[in-house]
Design a protein around this motif. Structure first.
Motif, PDB file in Angstrom:
ATOM      1  N   ASN A  90      54.439  37.016  40.348  1.00  0.00           N
ATOM      2  CA  ASN A  90      53.690  36.063  41.263  1.00  0.00           C
ATOM      3  C   ASN A  90      54.247  36.395  42.768  1.00  0.00           C
ATOM      4  O   ASN A  90      53.509  35.660  43.806  1.00  0.00           O
ATOM      5  CB  ASN A  90      53.887  34.697  41.099  1.00  0.00           C
ATOM      6  CG  ASN A  90      55.208  34.046  40.832  1.00  0.00           C
ATOM      7  OD1 ASN A  90      56.078  35.034  41.001  1.00  0.00           O
ATOM      8  ND2 ASN A  90      55.566  32.817  40.974  1.00  0.00           N
TER       9      ASN A  90
ATOM     10  N   PRO B 212      49.995  41.080  38.977  1.00  0.00           N
ATOM     11  CA  PRO B 212      48.829  41.338  40.318  1.00  0.00           C
ATOM     12  C   PRO B 212      49.579  42.389  41.073  1.00  0.00           C
ATOM     13  O   PRO B 212      50.638  42.828  41.394  1.00  0.00           O
ATOM     14  CB  PRO B 212      49.057  39.922  40.879  1.00  0.00           C
ATOM     15  CG  PRO B 212      49.558  39.125  40.017  1.00  0.00           C
ATOM     16  CD  PRO B 212      50.389  39.668  39.212  1.00  0.00           C
TER      17      PRO B 212
ATOM     18  N   TYR C 287      43.876  35.387  42.519  1.00  0.00           N
ATOM     19  CA  TYR C 287      45.361  34.684  42.205  1.00  0.00           C
ATOM     20  C   TYR C 287      45.889  33.723  43.221  1.00  0.00           C
ATOM     21  O   TYR C 287      46.407  33.857  44.241  1.00  0.00           O
ATOM     22  CB  TYR C 287      46.392  36.005  42.470  1.00  0.00           C
ATOM     23  CG  TYR C 287      46.122  37.457  41.641  1.00  0.00           C
ATOM     24  CD1 TYR C 287      46.084  37.497  40.485  1.00  0.00           C
ATOM     25  CD2 TYR C 287      45.490  38.258  42.675  1.00  0.00           C
ATOM     26  CE1 TYR C 287      45.999  38.806  39.756  1.00  0.00           C
ATOM     27  CE2 TYR C 287      45.037  39.651  42.026  1.00  0.00           C
ATOM     28  CZ  TYR C 287      45.218  39.835  40.552  1.00  0.00           C
ATOM     29  OH  TYR C 287      45.047  41.091  40.056  1.00  0.00           O
TER      30      TYR C 287
END
Length: 1982
Positions: A1003, A660, A1021
């Motif tokens: 993450n 991400p 997310y």
């Protein structure tokens, strides 16, 4: 552009460095080179000449210092390797013995030893020697493959087979591109016909190994058996790849099964052998299945319509490819990538396979179906809309041809530029680029009328017609719409080149080539070129074949070979019904199986707790090993998510890592590279390949690798913008890699063959272009070869050797024949077919009618074109093969460089383009960055086994495609095809009913402050975690909120007609963003480079750029720039402000803006900002409407990218009502509203008064409420430098530091104590108070002096003028008092007193002319006075600078000849034609003159006063018939005092104009007619009575004209067009002057032509020996063989002969044109004579022919005497030129007499001799008649020379020898006459006499006696013995005082003094005046 290196490949074994003296560089074609960087020219070194001449970039210096370096001595290791190879080669050169397994084993074992060695040279020579027919390599292969095992001994066969198979599958054999030709030939022999040699051999080996394995199972034997199976499967796969016929062998399936079964028996499924052999067998089965038609055919499709499992969507029907047009193929490998004409015109739906694997498809195999689907979808994405646009246009043109000329064509939504009325110009061939055409089109409308410089600037600024762009040319031919695809190969804006975009104001030209080279397109192109057919040229700016052709071509190759690496992971199987989330289990990479361990030592922190290294065994751990993950997190710099991703990348052969925004994907990639580099050697990984979608991302990643110390890094591709990577580019690195001798040999022979083929192609192209004429020159060779009976009917020389007089028989034949008006016969005959027509012509060509003759000529011309076209096409294919061979050598050098690298960096497109090279690089690991942005067709076409790691994020931007409407996952129709769904997204998300790919997700984000990251965490997310560092990001300075949505209702702009339909804009948001950027930058806390402005639309991007560029230097990425161009937006620095722009820019403070607003500012679209970040992001959302319609920003992927780019602050401008209809935007707005971050007013924060509320809701609010970045209150701070209060509005601290105090300065200057005059904020500097009466050291006083200067008076220069003596020359000079005349650098200005040789004073000064240091004599300046001498043939004076001793040359002033009818526009020195219109002089008393205007008038002058009245009302004072002088009224004029009567000296007021009218001259002076009549010589041309009255015309035919009469006052010539009274006098002089000019101009032309004759004669003599005595180069004979060298020499000789006479022929044509211009009928006097005769005949009232007949003898106008000197001078030059050509041809014909194939252009010399001798005799006759003996003598000498040449030319025929005897006798007689002529006193008579005598001597010799070169040279020297040669006889001749003659050229008047060469008396003269005693030599001029 690719820089081409050297011109020619190394043709020997002396291999040279690529960066050194190699013959060729990387480009692969002839190019020009740097002079000294590449050594000596090979051509010049071998032959002493070079066809490139001065243009050659090799050195022609062959002095000893420039010789080639001696060959380097071999090292002992190299000598040993050579010895070992020669020892092995002895076995290869010996024939094999049957059943001799030992010798065969030694042969192949020896080959293996060489291939395993380190000497690259012998590795490359080995396959060539095996393939060489002079050796027994093929016999040894055949013997090896025919060996059969004995019953008791299987091991011997196994050993031999293993050695043999390992040899032919060795990496040095298969990977080396430079020996690909030999390897292919070896495999072709190994395979045999349809595999009948290879398959039985492999079957026998399998049986033998199986039997042996059953008898003896040992580890050693098992190892050998595994090696044998790997080698056998690899060899068999290579055979099937190379030999398509072998795929049809019936025994292949069983053989593949046998190999696979045996491997399953001896190996474990996890073993290396099993994996390799299974992979090979799978690929082989796919190839065999395709070849044997196992694809499901059309009739079987219905069985597939019912899916075997529950479909994921409703089953759909399919359109099966079934030859609905010529490119509708079921097999994609048979499809043309570019649409064909039939395909474009076809009205059938495109077959597009669905993305859903459960939907029906006619291919059963999943892998092949996947490749087929991706190929078809990508091709449709490239060409779908283009085909539709072209199809519509072509159908419209078919219905209405006039559409081709329509300047406003419509292509719907598809973007294209069109150029109507274009045409294909000349075809050419380039050795590197191939067949090319010149495409020309009318210059664009906006460029017409502009200068060449402006046109050039426009074309250079725009990117239209850029190189590589796809073009389409559409035209109509024979009522059929024709179409070809082209690509731009060269686009030049050089005004000096003929074929450029700018050189012609009417048209532009580019160079293009065919996009595909099939014969149909080549034929179409050539036909259109020959006929110059007009059509429309269409440019598709967004379509570059280089970007998609490699991918599509590679997909076709994958389909053909059935290759899809990792297909089990790319196409996962179906999941069990109850396990929807089931994921596939991916094993470790092949190299990491077993006991292999990765070491994490390179990434461990040095101070981390824990001991020892961390090792990872992929076979024993999982990515969820908690203990290992914690240990890694503690001891490395990776967070937990990154540790898990690292494990996944190392333990899975097909790994996915999702990152991400801001989670450190690049950082993880660098850490992964450190781990892989540690085990690179242990695992034999080879180079690690890094693949990125964009060049920018690739550069960034590679720069990170450089930072960690990876230096052996190679970057492929030329689009890198990184300076750090410049030295790592493959092109630069490979320059240091040397070629082997074998490669040098291959390059040399290939380049030579390429040049040979290129020459043939160019000649064939020439034949095609000229065959359209159908004349004899073009047809004769074709008729001679194909229709000899027809050819004989057109011969100009009959059987007896006599030449037919008059026109050529073929020309007569083409212009005669039965008339077309004879309908009955002609119509029937016109229906004859081609064969019948030719048969008729073979019988009697003259029996053909006119129509039949035209038809048969067209047939012959078409046959020539067809033959040439076939030859071109085949040779072009040969050149492509040669280019491929050359490319292979260069690619092999690249491959070696890449193989030795640690890292290879390349883009996905580049990887597809270089896949053939990279597949031969032994690399095991590929890391793909930006995987979520890569289209699957790009990805699968570039797959390399064994370890593939993809890093990306499918939640961010998807791949960009062209056809969004039809193929995008985001469109309704495109959901069926999903082309913009990356493989990363497809496998990460998973497909319904199928297994999912395990994905490791990062993450922890480290970029965004929590308020920003929350927007994507709560929407996309959920597991995203903020790093602790993000919580302490600073607030945005100057803003109340760090994140804010400015809500508004300002509607987006209406669509403008000039804006592309896909784009949108919003001017209100542009103004708000502009004002906000200025506000934030004014805070001083951010550089403008730390701020980014984002928008989704290119329309808004263009407006933002235009608005912001007034304050900032705007930076756009390459992709944004391309997007703007694709959407039709031009980049203009002068873009006007957009409508509605506010006056926000008017509130700037210039000093502050200049200080702080001059940095870079990034403005970008959302799609092109992925992967980047900025501290502050300002977003313009654009869309604001009531529909509501959001457009691009409705997808979560773009929203995600948009919201995740900012670090500290983010500000959005948009209409919340419009965007709230999108679910994700609705969530984002809810989150922002919860934080009170949505509103109509944006809150600013003053850094000085934070409590002051500032809210802006309109653009001008910024300048009103925060003018300087703060608030409207006064700045409360004191200025630190002076203590005054700051006078500005509140602003930031950084602006406070630079604010200048405006108060008056209070400081005092030292030491004067004057008050400073400046402002407080300025530097005081020096005291500038002005003082007067400042006394200087010299005693003078000076005023208005600045105070600081008065303090040092010695430095003030005194300007009072005083007289001083210069010591060096004692001159007295006036200079300023402060000037030091004693200084060394002082220059005395006194004028030089020396008179120059020309008599003028020197223009220099004393200092300029005095002797310089070390010199004794003065150096005077060149005279700059204007010459001023009168020109010899006109009334002008020479305007050149003084040129004493040199002729003035010809006059360049405008011609002054003028009459009532017209004015001559030529230069004065150029001949002009006399006016032949009827004279305009007339009056009522003497009537009209009937003569031509330029002839002496035949009427009497009128003496009566003009009866006309002037405008003033008084009678005209002039004569009747003259123009009335309006300003000279006798009563009104103010010129009463003008003296007008030159006899009685009376004034104008004193005369009686009734008795004595005035005559006005062209100069404006006027006199009485009585005065002027006597002065101009009227008595010479008229008769008068006793009292002086004119009463008749005087006879002037026998007298000479005087000069033109002049004005008595100013000496200006009397102009005939002003004063017609004196025309009879003036016209005589004018016509003489015109004749004089005609002669002078002719002389100048003769001099220029003679110089050209001299030059060409020298050139022919200098190059003759190269043809007559040359031999093949010994060096070339050693390289390519004596026979080939002889052929090459012969071909070169023919080429030289064919082009030898182009320049002489051109010169002959120019002389002929000159003779036409100076012919008798063009002489002015002759023209006037003819016009006069015509005028006299026209006086009679009868038809003109009768009037001429009625002229009596006494009325005939006497013939003028024509000066023949120029005409005859040109004739003698013409004869000399023909003599020069014939002489050369006789020499060459003698040298090539043994080679009947070589023909001399223009005919053999013997056949041309007769006509030449006739012209010589005619010249002799004319020269004698014109009394010019010199030319008659010269013509006799030329006659004798050629007669002698003819006699000694080896005539075989008796009649020819009789002719020679006759010619010789004539020559002797002519020379005897010439000898008598030489007794006359003409110029060079004595020297010509010597030449005649020498010629007579030569003629009296026997014919077989050779004439020496010295004898011929002496004759030629005598014929032209002076510098001007023939030109001197056209000058004037004079006699010295003693009677000796001398000649003067140019104008014929003496210009310099000299001494007579006979007696020493003074001759010549100066200023056109002869010396005393010098007289004209009239006898010499006759």
């Amino acid at each position: 552009m690719i820089h081409l290196g050297n011109r020619r490949g190394n043709t020997g074994f002396g291999g040279r460095s690529r960066g050194g003296n190699s013959w060729r560089g990387r480009g692969g074609g002839p190019s020009r080179r740097q002079p000294d960087a590449h050594g000596v020219c090979r051509f010049y070194q071998e032959s002493g000449s070079c066809k490139f001449g001065d243009r050659c970039r090799f050195s022609h210096d062959i002095t000893p210092g420039r010789e080639k370096k001696p060959k380097e001595e071999e090292t002992p290791t190299q000598q040993q390797a050579r010895g070992e190879y020669n020892y092995w080669k002895r076995a290869l050169k010996s024939p094999p013995r049957p059943n001799d397994e030992k010798t065969t084993l030694q042969l192949w074992s020896g080959a293996l030893k060489i291939l395993d060695g380190d000497e690259r040279e012998w590795k490359q020579v080995l396959p060539r020697d095996i393939d060489n027919e002079e050796n027994f390599g093929r016999d040894h292969i055949k013997n090896t493959m025919s060996v059969r095992t004995r019953l008791t001994d299987h091991h011997g066969l196994i050993e031999v087979a293993l050695a043999f198979l390992r040899t032919i599958t060795h990496p040095a054999i298969l990977d080396c591109l430079s020996v690909e030709t030999y390897v292919g030939s070896i495999y072709n022999f190994v395979t045999g016909a349809n595999g009948k040699r290879a398959v039985p051999f492999f079957q026998h080996v399998c049986e033998t190994v199986g039997k042996a394995y059953g008898d003896l199972i040992t580890p050693d034997f098992t190892t050998k058996a595994e090696q044998l199976m790997i080698a056998m499967s690899l060899a068999l796969r290579e055979i099937l790849r190379r030999e398509s016929r072998a795929r049809f062998n019936e025994d292949l399936p069983a053989l593949i099964d046998a190999i696979e079964n045996f491997v399953q028996m001896i190996s474990d499924k996890q073993s290396h052998t099993y994996t390799i052999v299974t992979r090979h067998s799978g690929e082989m089965r796919a190839v065999v299945d395709r070849a044997n038609g196992l694809l499901v055919q059309e009739e079987e499709v219905q069985e597939l319509l019912q899916p075997s499992a529950a479909p994921s969507s409703y089953p759909r029907n399919i359109n099966i490819p079934q030859d609905r047009h010529d490119n509708d193929k079921a097999d994609i490998s048979q499809m043309e990538i570019f649409p064909t004409r039939e395909e474009i015109m076809a009205d059938v739906p495109e077959f597009l396979p669905l993305a859903d694997k459960d939907q029906p498809h006619f291919i059963d195999d999943p892998a092949q179906r996947h490749v087929d689907t991706n190929f078809r979808l990508l091709r449709y994405d490239t060409f779908g809309e283009l085909k539709e646009a072209l199809g519509n246009l072509m159908h419209a043109i078919e219905a209405d041809h006039t559409i081709l000329r329509n300047p406003k064509l419509s292509f719907g939504d598809f973007r294209a530029y069109h150029y109507p009325n274009s045409y294909i110009g000349y075809l050419s061939f380039d050795q590197r680029r191939g067949l090319e055409v010149q495409m020309s089109f009318p210059q664009l409308q906006i460029l017409r009328g502009k200068s060449a410089a402006n046109r050039r600037k426009w074309w250079e600024d725009c990117k239209r017609l850029s190189e590589g762009i796809l073009l389409s040319f559409i035209t109509v031919h024979d009522n059929v719409v024709q179409h070809v695809f082209l690509t731009v190969t060269m686009r030049t804006t050089d005004n000096r080149r003929d074929h450029s975009l700018t050189s012609d104001e009417r048209q532009g030209t580019i160079t293009a080539k065919l996009a595909r080279h099939n014969q149909n397109d080549v034929e179409t192109l050539i036909r259109l070129s020959c006929e110059k057919t007009r059509g429309v040229l269409i440019e598709f700016p967004g379509v570059l074949p280089a970007t998609f052709m490699p991918v599509l071509t590679n997909l076709q190759e994958m389909n053909r070979l059935g290759r899809l690496p990792f297909q089990q992971w790319i196409l996962p199987g179906k999941a069990q019904p109850m396990k929807r989330a089931e994921k596939v289990d991916i094993p470790p990479p092949l190299y990491a199986r077993g006991s292999f361990q990765f070491s994490l030592e390179p990434i461990l922190k040095p101070d981390a707790p824990g001991n020892g290294n961390i090792r990872i065994n992929p076979a024993s751990i999982t990515v969820d090993d908690v203990e290992l993950l914690r240990n890694m997190e503690t001891r490395t710099q990776l967070d937990l998510g990154q540790c898990r991703a690292l494990l996944a990348a190392l333990t899975r052969e097909f790994a996915f890592i999702q990152g991400p925004p801001g989670t450190g994907k690049s950082f993880l990639g660098v850490q992964l590279m450190k781990v892989l580099m540690e085990c690179k050697n242990r695992a034999d990984l080879g180079p690690i390949v890094i693949v990125c979608y964009t060049n920018h991302a690739l550069d960034q990643f590679l720069e990170h690798l450089l930072e960690i110390g990876i230096q052996k890094l190679v970057r492929l591709g030329g689009q890198s913008h990184s300076t750090l990577l410049e030295d790592h580019n493959l092109r630069k690195v490979s320059q240091a890699e040397s070629k082997t001798r074998s490669e040098g040999y291959i390059l040399g022979t290939s380049y030579d063959a390429l040049e040979h083929e290129s020459d043939h192609i160019k000649r064939s192209l020439g034949r095609i272009h000229t065959a359209t004429h159908g004349d004899w020159k073009q047809l004769q060779y074709h008729l001679q070869n194909r229709y000899p009976s027809i050819h004989r009917q057109f011969l100009q020389v009959d059987e007896d050797g006599f030449e037919k007089a008059g026109r050529h028989p073929f020309d007569i034949w083409t212009s005669t024949g039965t008339s077309r008006l004879k309908v009955a016969e002609g119509h029937v005959q016109s229906l004859l077919d081609d064969n019948t027509l030719i048969e008729k012509a073979e019988g009697d060509a003259n029996s053909l009618s006119r129509a039949e003759r035209d038809k048969i000529r067209n047939i012959w011309a078409q046959e020539i074109r067809d033959i040439a076209l076939d030859d071109i096409f085949e040779r072009v294919k040969d050149t492509e093969r040669l280019q491929k061979q050359i490319t292979n050598v260069h690619d092999e050098i690249d491959r070696r460089v890449l193989q030795n690298a640690d890292v290879i960096g390349i883009t996905t497109t580049g990887l597809a383009k270089r896949i053939a090279t990279l597949q031969r690089v032994r690399c095991k690991v590929v890391i793909c960055e930006e995987a979520g942005e890569v289209m699957e067709p790009h990805l699968i076409s570039a797959l390399l086994p064994e370890h593939f790691i993809q890093i990306g994020d499918h939640e961010q931007l998807r791949p960009q495609i062209n056809n969004f409407k039809d193929l995008s996952l985001e469109s309704r129709k495109g959901q069926l095809y999903q082309l913009d769904r990356s493989q990363f997204e497809r496998l990460s998300v998973g497909e319904p009913g199928r297994l999912r790919m395990p994905v490791a997700q990062l993450n922890v984000q480290r970029r965004m402050r929590p308020e920003i990251s929350k927007l994507i965490r709560e929407t996309i997310y959920p597991g995203l975690v903020d790093h602790l560092g993000t919580a302490v990001h600073p607030d945005v300075v100057g803003m109340r909120k760090n994140v804010f949505w400015v809500d508004h209702n300002e509607l987006e702009d209406n669509q403008r007609q000039d804006m592309h339909h896909k784009s949108h804009s919003n001017q209100w948001e542009v103004d708000m963003v502009h004002a906000m950027v200025r506000h934030i930058v004014r805070q001083g806390a951010y550089k403008s480079s730390e701020i980014a402005v984002l928008t989704p639309y290119t329309g808004q991007l263009q407006k933002l750029r235009a608005a912001l560029r007034s304050d900032f230097e705007i930076v756009l990425s390459d992709r944004d720039q391309e997007a703007l161009e694709k959407d039709g937006f031009e980049d203009s620095e002068n873009d006007p402000p957009a409508n509605g722009q506010s006056d926000v820019n008017t509130h700037r403070k210039a000093p502050l803006a200049k200080k702080n607003l001059s940095e870079l500012l990034r403005v970008a679209t959302v799609d092109n900002f992925q992967g980047e970040e900025a501290k502050v992001i300002i977003i313009s959302l654009v869309r604001s409407n009531s529909i509501p319609k959001v457009g691009f920003l409705k997808t979560t992927n773009r929203i995600n990218v948009l919201l995740s780019r900012a670090q500290n602050g983010m500000y959005l401008f948009g209409n919340s009502n419009t965007y709230s209809y999108v679910p994700m935007w609705e969530k984002v707005l809810d989150i922002l509203r919860a934080d009170e971050s949505v509103g109509t007013a944006l809150e600013l924060c003053c850094p000085r008064h934070p409590e002051t509320p500032i809210q802006v809701s309109q653009p001008d609010d910024f300048s009103r409420l925060s003018p300087e970045g703060g608030c409207r209150e006064a700045c409360p701070w004191r200025l630190s430098d002076c203590g005054h209060m700051c006078q500005a509005r509140c602003h930031s601290e950084s602006m406070h530091q630079v604010f200048p105090c405006p108060q008056p300065c209070q400081r005092l200057h030292d030491p004067c104590r004057h008050l400073c005059q400046k402002r407080c904020g300025e530097d005081c500097g020096r005291c500038l108070v002005k003082l007067d009466d400042v006394e200087l050291p010299c005693g003078h006083f000076k005023h208005n002096i600045s105070c600081y200067m008065a303090q040092v008076p010695n430095l003030i220069p005194c300007t009072i003028q005083v007289e001083k003596k210069v010591p060096a020359c004692n001159h007295l000079v006036q200079v300023p008092c402060g000037k030091d005349v004693t200084a060394d650098n002082y220059e005395c200005p006194t004028p030089c007193s020396r008179l120059l040789e020309c008599g003028h004073p020197c223009p220099g000064t004393c200092s300029q002319c005095k002797p310089k240091t070390g010199e004794s004599a003065a150096t005077h300046q060149k005279c700059r006075k204007v010459c001023g001498r009168k020109m010899g043939a006109c009334n002008h004076t020479c305007q050149k600078p003084c040129h004493e001793g040199e002729a003035c040359g010809t006059c360049s002033e405008p011609c002054e000849v003028r009459c009532k009818h017209s004015k001559c526009t030529a230069k004065c020195s150029e001949p002009c034609a006399p006016c032949v219109e009827t004279c305009a002089w007339s009056c009522e008393h003497q009537r009209s003159c009937t003569m031509p205007c330029s002839a002496p008038c035949n009427r009497l002058p009128c003496d009566v006063r003009c009866p006309k009245t002037l405008k003033c009302g008084h009678q005209c004072p002039g004569l009747c018939g003259e123009t009335c002088p309006e300003p000279l009224c006798h009563q009104c004029t103010n010129k009463q005092d003008s003296r007008v009567d030159l006899l009685e000296m009376l004034t104008y007021a004193e005369i009686n104009v009734n008795e004595n009218p005035i005559v006005v001259l062209g100069c404006g002076h006027f006199f009485t007619a009585e005065s002027l009549d006597g002065l101009v010589g009227m008595a010479d041309v008229y008769t008068s009575d006793r009292v002086g009255q004119i009463n008749g015309l005087a006879d002037i035919s026998g007298s000479f004209a005087g000069k033109i009469p002049q004005c008595p006052d100013c000496q200006a010539p009397v102009r005939q067009y002003v004063t017609q009274r004196y025309n009879r006098v003036i016209n005589r002089a004018v016509i003489d002057e015109l004749s004089k000019r005609f002669l002078v101009h002719g002389q100048v032309g003769l001099r220029e032509l003679k110089q050209r004759v001299d030059d060409i004669e020298t050139e022919l003599e200098g190059s003759r020996a190269e043809i007559t005595t040359g031999n093949p180069s010994p060096r070339l004979a050693l390289i390519i063989g004596a026979r080939a060298a002889e052929d090459r020499f012969k071909a070169d000789r023919v080429k030289m002969i064919q082009g030898r006479y182009k320049s002489p022929s051109k010169l002959g044509n120019d002389i002929t044109m000159f003779l036409r211009k100076v012919a008798d009928r063009h002489q002015p006097a002759q023209k006037l004579h003819e016009a006069t005769v015509h005028a006299m005949a026209a006086k009679r009232s009868m038809p003109l022919d009768k009037a001429f007949a009625s002229l009596e003898i006494n009325e005939q106008v006497p013939m003028v005497e024509r000066d023949r000197r120029v005409v005859l001078g040109g004739r003698i030059l013409q004869i000399r030129t023909h003599s020069m050509i014939l002489e050369d041809k006789f020499c060459i014909a003698k040298a090539i007499s043994n080679d009947a194939d070589i023909k001399l252009p223009g005919g053999m010399p013997a056949a041309l001799t007769s006509a030449f001798l006739k012209s010589c005799k005619a010249m002799i006759t004319e020269s004698t008649a014109a009394n010019i003996p010199k030319l008659a003598v010269e013509a006799s000498l030329y006659f004798a020379n050629i007669a002698r040449r003819y006699q000694s030319s080896g005539l075989p025929d008796e009649r020819d020898r009789a002719k020679a005897t006759e010619y010789t006798a004539e020559a002797k007689a002519l020379l005897e006459n010439a000898l008598e002529s030489c007794k006359k006193p003409f110029q060079n008579a004595d020297k010509l006499s010597v030449a005649v005598e020498e010629s007579l001597k030569l003629l009296r010799r026997s014919w077989y006696e050779d004439v020496t070169a010295d004898e011929l040279a002496m004759i030629k020297a005598a014929m032209v013995s002076d510098p001007k040669g023939i030109m001197t006889h056209s000058g004037h001749w004079y006699n010295c005082t003693n009677g000796h003659p001398f000649a003067i050229g140019e104008c014929g008047m003496p210009m310099e003094r000299a001494r007579c060469p006979e007696c020493g008396a003074r001759i010549g003269g100066s200023n056109h005046t002869a010396e005393a005693g010098v007289t004209r030599a009239v006898n010499m001029e006759q």
